[in-house]
Design an enzyme around this catalytic site. Structure first.
Site, mmCIF file in Angstrom:
data_model
loop_
_atom_site.group_PDB
_atom_site.id
_atom_site.type_symbol
_atom_site.label_atom_id
_atom_site.label_comp_id
_atom_site.label_asym_id
_atom_site.label_seq_id
_atom_site.Cartn_x
_atom_site.Cartn_y
_atom_site.Cartn_z
ATOM 1 N N VAL A 105 -42.861 12.886 27.357
ATOM 2 C CA VAL A 105 -42.187 11.682 27.603
ATOM 3 C C VAL A 105 -43.017 10.644 26.337
ATOM 4 C CG1 VAL A 105 -41.986 11.969 29.877
ATOM 5 C CG2 VAL A 105 -44.738 11.340 28.831
ATOM 6 N N ASP A 106 -43.259 11.676 25.298
ATOM 7 C CA ASP A 106 -43.795 10.429 24.764
ATOM 8 C C ASP A 106 -43.291 10.288 23.014
ATOM 9 O OD1 ASP A 106 -45.456 13.723 23.177
ATOM 10 O OD2 ASP A 106 -43.544 12.628 22.530
ATOM 11 N N HIS A 121 -38.104 14.702 31.573
ATOM 12 C CA HIS A 121 -39.459 14.014 32.518
ATOM 13 C C HIS A 121 -39.173 12.608 31.996
ATOM 14 C CE1 HIS A 121 -41.325 18.367 33.618
ATOM 15 N NE2 HIS A 121 -40.244 17.866 34.486
ATOM 16 N N CYS A 150 -40.063 -7.715 36.377
ATOM 17 C CA CYS A 150 -38.812 -7.270 35.785
ATOM 18 C C CYS A 150 -38.140 -9.062 36.799
ATOM 19 C CB CYS A 150 -38.025 -6.528 37.081
ATOM 20 S SG CYS A 150 -36.093 -7.319 37.320
ATOM 21 N N CYS A 152 -36.167 -9.349 38.441
ATOM 22 C CA CYS A 152 -36.168 -10.248 39.571
ATOM 23 C C CYS A 152 -37.442 -10.173 40.244
ATOM 24 C CB CYS A 152 -35.031 -9.283 40.483
ATOM 25 S SG CYS A 152 -36.205 -7.079 40.281
ATOM 26 N N GLY A 189 -45.204 25.137 23.292
ATOM 27 C CA GLY A 189 -46.529 23.987 24.292
ATOM 28 C C GLY A 189 -45.957 23.733 25.244
ATOM 29 N N THR A 190 -45.980 25.046 26.561
ATOM 30 C CA THR A 190 -45.679 24.716 27.533
ATOM 31 C C THR A 190 -46.660 24.995 28.614
ATOM 32 O OG1 THR A 190 -44.436 24.004 29.316
ATOM 33 C CG2 THR A 190 -43.314 25.406 27.504
ATOM 34 N N SER A 191 -47.210 25.401 29.722
ATOM 35 C CA SER A 191 -48.311 26.071 30.491
ATOM 36 C C SER A 191 -46.864 26.612 31.295
ATOM 37 C CB SER A 191 -48.538 25.079 31.204
ATOM 38 O OG SER A 191 -48.465 24.341 31.669
HETATM 39 C C1 BV8 Z 1 -38.524 18.048 41.350
HETATM 40 C C2 BV8 Z 1 -44.259 12.621 34.748
HETATM 41 C C3 BV8 Z 1 -37.063 18.192 43.332
HETATM 42 C C4 BV8 Z 1 -44.443 12.418 33.560
HETATM 43 C C5 BV8 Z 1 -44.240 15.457 35.036
HETATM 44 C C6 BV8 Z 1 -39.995 24.513 42.708
HETATM 45 C C7 BV8 Z 1 -38.393 23.683 42.276
HETATM 46 C C8 BV8 Z 1 -38.646 22.614 42.267
HETATM 47 C C9 BV8 Z 1 -40.014 21.805 42.439
HETATM 48 C C10 BV8 Z 1 -40.656 22.508 42.575
HETATM 49 C C11 BV8 Z 1 -40.194 23.894 42.510
HETATM 50 N N1 BV8 Z 1 -42.008 24.366 42.842
HETATM 51 C C12 BV8 Z 1 -43.024 23.139 42.632
HETATM 52 C C13 BV8 Z 1 -42.250 21.782 42.495
HETATM 53 C C14 BV8 Z 1 -42.453 20.672 42.619
HETATM 54 C C15 BV8 Z 1 -43.017 20.276 41.378
HETATM 55 C C16 BV8 Z 1 -43.381 20.840 39.971
HETATM 56 O O1 BV8 Z 1 -43.191 21.645 39.948
HETATM 57 N N2 BV8 Z 1 -45.159 21.467 40.571
HETATM 58 C C17 BV8 Z 1 -45.702 22.095 40.250
HETATM 59 C C18 BV8 Z 1 -47.234 21.846 39.892
HETATM 60 C C19 BV8 Z 1 -45.630 23.695 40.372
HETATM 61 N N3 BV8 Z 1 -41.917 19.374 40.368
HETATM 62 C C20 BV8 Z 1 -41.684 18.504 41.063
HETATM 63 O O2 BV8 Z 1 -41.962 17.661 41.656
HETATM 64 C C21 BV8 Z 1 -40.381 18.077 39.995
HETATM 65 N N4 BV8 Z 1 -39.447 17.304 40.921
HETATM 66 O O3 BV8 Z 1 -38.647 19.614 41.360
HETATM 67 O O4 BV8 Z 1 -38.071 17.331 42.942
HETATM 68 C C22 BV8 Z 1 -36.425 17.204 43.813
HETATM 69 C C23 BV8 Z 1 -35.082 17.144 43.860
HETATM 70 C C24 BV8 Z 1 -33.856 16.649 44.414
HETATM 71 C C25 BV8 Z 1 -34.422 15.206 45.194
HETATM 72 C C26 BV8 Z 1 -35.983 15.159 45.127
HETATM 73 C C27 BV8 Z 1 -36.724 15.591 44.637
HETATM 74 C C28 BV8 Z 1 -40.710 17.385 38.855
HETATM 75 C C29 BV8 Z 1 -41.293 17.906 37.307
HETATM 76 C C30 BV8 Z 1 -41.897 16.653 36.884
HETATM 77 C C31 BV8 Z 1 -43.646 16.229 37.450
HETATM 78 N N5 BV8 Z 1 -43.882 14.871 36.713
HETATM 79 N N6 BV8 Z 1 -44.694 14.402 34.328
HETATM 80 C C32 BV8 Z 1 -45.805 12.143 32.675
HETATM 81 O O5 BV8 Z 1 -46.758 12.167 33.628
HETATM 82 O O6 BV8 Z 1 -45.676 12.825 31.551
HETATM 83 S S1 BV8 Z 1 -44.768 16.814 34.854
HETATM 84 C C33 BV8 Z 1 -45.788 17.427 33.357
HETATM 85 O O7 BV8 Z 1 -46.377 18.505 33.352
HETATM 86 C C34 BV8 Z 1 -45.466 16.621 32.135
HETATM 87 O O8 BV8 Z 1 -43.732 16.105 32.132
HETATM 88 C C35 BV8 Z 1 -45.402 18.039 31.443
HETATM 89 O O9 BV8 Z 1 -44.632 17.833 30.266
HETATM 90 C C36 BV8 Z 1 -45.405 18.979 32.420
HETATM 91 C C37 BV8 Z 1 -45.714 20.726 32.364
HETATM 92 O O10 BV8 Z 1 -46.723 20.477 31.436
HETATM 93 P P1 BV8 Z 1 -46.440 20.650 29.928
HETATM 94 O O11 BV8 Z 1 -45.863 20.004 28.938
HETATM 95 O O12 BV8 Z 1 -46.085 22.309 29.921
HETATM 96 O O13 BV8 Z 1 -48.492 20.909 29.756
HETATM 97 P P2 BV8 Z 1 -49.341 21.588 29.896
HETATM 98 O O14 BV8 Z 1 -50.676 20.360 29.850
HETATM 99 O O15 BV8 Z 1 -49.621 22.347 31.748
HETATM 100 O O16 BV8 Z 1 -49.423 22.818 29.310
HETATM 101 C C38 BV8 Z 1 -49.854 22.631 28.048
HETATM 102 C C39 BV8 Z 1 -49.611 23.836 26.934
HETATM 103 O O17 BV8 Z 1 -49.706 24.338 25.930
HETATM 104 C C40 BV8 Z 1 -50.530 24.800 27.572
HETATM 105 O O18 BV8 Z 1 -50.261 26.432 27.945
HETATM 106 C C41 BV8 Z 1 -51.453 25.072 26.070
HETATM 107 O O19 BV8 Z 1 -51.721 26.333 26.255
HETATM 108 C C42 BV8 Z 1 -50.183 24.828 24.986
HETATM 109 N N7 BV8 Z 1 -51.295 24.480 23.797
HETATM 110 C C43 BV8 Z 1 -51.904 23.537 23.395
HETATM 111 N N8 BV8 Z 1 -52.406 22.992 21.989
HETATM 112 C C44 BV8 Z 1 -50.953 23.813 21.904
HETATM 113 C C45 BV8 Z 1 -50.306 24.376 23.164
HETATM 114 N N9 BV8 Z 1 -49.232 24.706 22.369
HETATM 115 C C46 BV8 Z 1 -48.491 24.909 21.292
HETATM 116 N N10 BV8 Z 1 -49.349 24.411 19.917
HETATM 117 C C47 BV8 Z 1 -50.230 23.913 20.346
HETATM 118 N N11 BV8 Z 1 -51.284 22.926 19.632
#
Ligand code: BV8
Length: 252
Positions: A105-106, A121, A150, A152, A189-191
């Protein structure tokens, strides 16, 4: 095997017919100085995501949640796109059939020059009225410690997708379509933990795509990709763009 060197098969795909899908997460912004979410020193290290990134948290404590996002806006405003962001933009310019789908989101892909990023996201730089849902872009780095209002009178919230909230319909539909049509997918870059974004590589693979993971660490996706390049995206992605014949800016 050099962790950053693409296989011959990958070089052929980078030079051959596409389309190519790049799915990115917080790790591609790590080399810009922005903390990732999970892992040592991660944004959510010590925080419960549900305490910050849910509509309930904002309703319960708008000041706390707003301060978290105001802090993230300030960090993102100071950050600059790194060589990984620039490499993807160069690849898009060189080929014309590359799309970036990001969980981030950056705004750094856009600032690197990627022309049509699919933001799953939302964006830190979008503010949404909690009253009627209207959105506007606002790039000011410092909006203060109180959630702005806002016209409003209702609070403005960050225009990001919180846990439990549906992803934007157009973006998720476009992302699934790009995954189904891709011949090559770069997952960088995603987990691969957050759904539904994490299901995109499997959808692409099931449709016949070659899936490459760019990540120094293993993830739940690692066992099911065709190739892993276990290095930082800022070093690996420029190598891939160069292999595709793109002119790469490594200054970052
Ligand atoms: C939804 C907010 C339904 C903004 C974020 C199955 C299906 C659907 C939903 C679910 C499901 N199971 C569970 C769910 C619920 C939930 C979910 O997935 N939970 C997880 C934790 C189990 N999903 C939701 O709630 C989603 N909504 O599906 O709603 C619905 C449908 C209809 C009506 C109503 C509801 C919403 C998901 C979005 C949540 N919001 N963020 C913000 O604050 O940023 S998620 C958050 O995690 C960020 O957005 C981020 O982008 C996202 C993923 O994280 P990553 O980007 O992967 O970052 P992370 O730190 O985890 O990993 C970094 C990686 O980089 C690591 O692997 C590391 O090794 C690596 N790395 C480090 N340095 C480097 C590198 N790689 C390369 N180079 C480097 N230098």
């Amino acid at each position: 095997m050099d962790a950053f060197r693409p296989s011959d098969a990958l070089v052929a795909l980078l030079r051959g017919p596409g389309p190519i899908l790049a799915l990115t997460g917080a790790g591609v912004s790590a080399e810009s100085g922005l903390a990732t979410f999970r892992g040592p020193g991660g944004l959510w290290e010590g925080h419960d995501p549900a305490a910050l990134a849910t509509p309930e948290a904002f309703a319960r404590d708008p000041l706390l949640v707003w301060r978290f996002y105001a802090w993230r806006r300030a960090r993102a405003a100071e950050a600059r796109p790194n060589a990984g962001h620039l490499a993807l933009a160069a690849l898009e310019r060189a080929r014309g059939d590359v799309r970036v789908v990001t969980q981030n989101v950056d705004g750094l892909h856009e600032r690197a020059g990627s022309p049509s990023v699919v933001r799953l996201h939302g964006s830190l730089w979008t503010l949404r009225c909690v009253g009627d849902g209207t959105e506007k872009e606002d790039f000011r780095a410092d909006l203060g410690a109180l959630p702005p209002r806002c016209g409003c009178g209702a609070f403005l919230r960050p225009g990001v997708v919180w846990f439990g909230e549906a992803l934007p319909e157009r973006e998720i539909r476009e992302a699934f379509d790009l995954a189904r049509r891709a011949r090559l997918v770069l997952v960088a870059g995603t987990s691969s933990l957050v759904q539904p974004a994490a299901s995109l590589p499997r959808i692409a693979r099931d449709a016949g795509a070659y899936v490459v993971e760019v990540n120094p660490d293993e993830t739940p996706l690692s066992a099911s990709v065709d190739e892993r390049l276990a290095g930082p995206s800022g070093a690996v992605l420029p190598r891939l763009a160069e292999a595709a014949g793109a002119a790469v800016d490594r200054t970052g």
